[in-house]
Design an enzyme around this catalytic site. Structure first.
Site, mmCIF file in Angstrom:
data_model
loop_
_atom_site.group_PDB
_atom_site.id
_atom_site.type_symbol
_atom_site.label_atom_id
_atom_site.label_comp_id
_atom_site.label_asym_id
_atom_site.label_seq_id
_atom_site.Cartn_x
_atom_site.Cartn_y
_atom_site.Cartn_z
ATOM 1 N N CYS A 50 -3.828 -0.954 -1.983
ATOM 2 C CA CYS A 50 -4.098 0.242 -2.112
ATOM 3 C C CYS A 50 -5.211 0.453 -3.253
ATOM 4 C CB CYS A 50 -2.796 1.241 -2.556
ATOM 5 S SG CYS A 50 -3.202 2.796 -2.775
ATOM 6 N N CYS A 99 -11.220 2.855 -0.584
ATOM 7 C CA CYS A 99 -10.149 3.482 -0.207
ATOM 8 C C CYS A 99 -9.859 2.846 1.042
ATOM 9 C CB CYS A 99 -10.307 4.797 0.162
ATOM 10 S SG CYS A 99 -8.737 5.597 1.005
ATOM 11 N N HIS A 120 -8.672 3.398 3.862
ATOM 12 C CA HIS A 120 -8.932 4.245 5.315
ATOM 13 C C HIS A 120 -10.249 4.220 5.602
ATOM 14 C CE1 HIS A 120 -4.680 5.594 4.394
ATOM 15 N NE2 HIS A 120 -4.756 6.264 5.497
ATOM 16 N N ASP A 132 0.813 -1.169 0.167
ATOM 17 C CA ASP A 132 -0.032 0.126 -0.060
ATOM 18 C C ASP A 132 0.873 1.316 -0.018
ATOM 19 O OD1 ASP A 132 -2.570 1.639 0.327
ATOM 20 O OD2 ASP A 132 -1.795 1.788 2.170
ATOM 21 N N GLU A 140 -6.306 8.894 10.016
ATOM 22 C CA GLU A 140 -5.152 8.781 10.770
ATOM 23 C C GLU A 140 -5.141 9.753 11.967
ATOM 24 O OE1 GLU A 140 -1.538 9.260 7.927
ATOM 25 O OE2 GLU A 140 -2.678 7.678 6.423
#
Ligand code: DGL
Length: 264
Positions: A73, A183, A185, A10, A151
Site C-alpha cells: 500500500c 497507488c 490501483h 495492503d 475496482e
C-alpha cells in the site's frame, strides 16, 4: 505449511498488483497476502490511524513467520515505514523508494506523482525524489476517483479518460516527462493515462519497481528458497466476496482460497 514466505499487505485488493509482479519475478517464492478489507480505504485516513492499521496488518504476517515484509500500500508506505522498521526485526520494503529510484531517470527533471490524498499529503514521494535528484521539479496530485474506477472495471472507460484528463491537466501544462503511479490501483489505468499524457511521458509503476527491489535483495542476501514452490495464501479482514470478484481484475487469474481473519 508455508515455509518462510514473503508477507505482503495492503488496505484491500489493490496490493494484488504488487503480488502479481512479485510472483512473476520470484515464481518459486511462497507468498502470504493480507488485504485489510474491513478498514479500507487507507488513503483518506489520518497518518496516525494508517500507522496503527499497518502495524496490526504487519503483526499478523510476522506472527506467521514471514522472512520479509512488503508494504504494498502506497499510503501505508508513505506514513508507516519507520514505525514498521522500528517494530519488526526483518527487512521491510515499501513501494515509495523503488518508484522514486526509477523516476529520477527523467530527462527533463520534471516529474509528476499521483496517489491517494494520504500519500500526496505526506510529501513522501517528493522527498524521496529530491533525496536522489535535488533539482527535480515534482508536481503532485491526489487522484481519489481512480480507485473506485479501477475496482469497478472502468479503467479504460470514457469516464476514466475524462477524469484523468481533468486530474492531469496541470501536469501536462508543466510538461512532465515522467509520471509515478503512486497507488496500488493505478497500474490498471496505465493505458488511459498514457493516452491522456501522450507517448513522450514515461509511466513508473511502483508495483513493478518494488518487485525488482525485492528480487535484487533476494539475490544479494541469499534469501531465496526456490525449492519451496510458489504457493500463495490470501487473507482478508472482511467477508471475501467482493475481494474475490474485484481481485480477479487485478490479478488476471484465479486467486485461490481467500480466508477471512481477525487482526488487531
Ligand atoms: N492501497 C491504497 C494505496 O496504494 C489505495 C486504496 C486505499 O485508499 O486504501 O495507497
Amino acid at each position: 505449511m508455508l515455509h518462510r514466505a514473503i508477507g505482503i499487505f495492503d488496505s484491500g485488493v489493490g496490493g494484488l498488483t504488487v503480488l502479481k509482479e512479485i510472483s512473476e519475478q520470484l515464481p518459486g517464492e511462497d507468498l502470504l497476502y493480507l488485504g485489510d478489507t474491513a478498514r479500507v480505504p487507507y488513503g483518506t485516513k489520518s497518518a496516525a490511524t494508517v500507522q496503527q492499521y499497518a502495524l496490526e496488518s504487519a503483526s499478523f504476517l510476522v506472527d506467521r513467520g514471514v522472512k520479509l515484509l512488503v508494504v504494498a500500500c502506497n499510503t501505508a508506505s508513505a506514513v508507516a515505514l519507520p514505525a514498521l522498521r522500528g517494530r519488526f526485526q526483518l527487512p521491510v520494503i515499501g513501494v515509495i523508494e523503488p518508484g522514486a529510484r526509477r523516476a529520477v531517470s527523467s530527462r527533463n527533471r520534471r516529474i509528476g506523482v499521483i496517489g491517494t490524498e494520504g500519500t500526496i499529503n505526506s510529501g513522501r514521494y517528493e522527498r524521496a525524489i529530491h533525496a536522489l535528484l535535488p533539482d527535480a521539479q515534482v508536481f503532485s496530485a491526489a487522484c481519489p476517483l481512480f480507485v473506485p474506477l479501477a475496482e469497478e472495471g472502468w479503467a479504460e472507460h470514457e469516464v476514466a479518460r475524462l477524469t484523468a484528463a481533468e486530474y492531469l491537466q496541470p501536469m501536462i501544462e508543466a510538461q512532465i516527462d515522467t509520471l509515478v503511479l503512486g497507488c496500488t490501483h493505478y497500474p490498471l489505468l496505465r493505458r488511459t493515462l498514457q493516452q491522456v499524457l501522450g507517448p513522450q511521458v514515461t509511466l513508473v509503476d511502483s508495483a513493478a519497481e518494488t518487485a525488482c527491489t525485492v528480487a535484487a535483495l533476494f539475490r544479494e542476501q541469499g534469501l531465496a528458497r526456490p525449492e519451496h514452490g510458489g504457493r500463495r495464501s490470501v487473507f482478508v479482514t472482511d467477508v471475501p466476496t467482493r475481494f474475490e470478484r474485484v481481485g480477479w481484475g487485478f490479478l488476471g487469474c484465479e486467486l485461490g482460497k481467500v480466508e477471512q481473519v481477525r487482526i488487531g
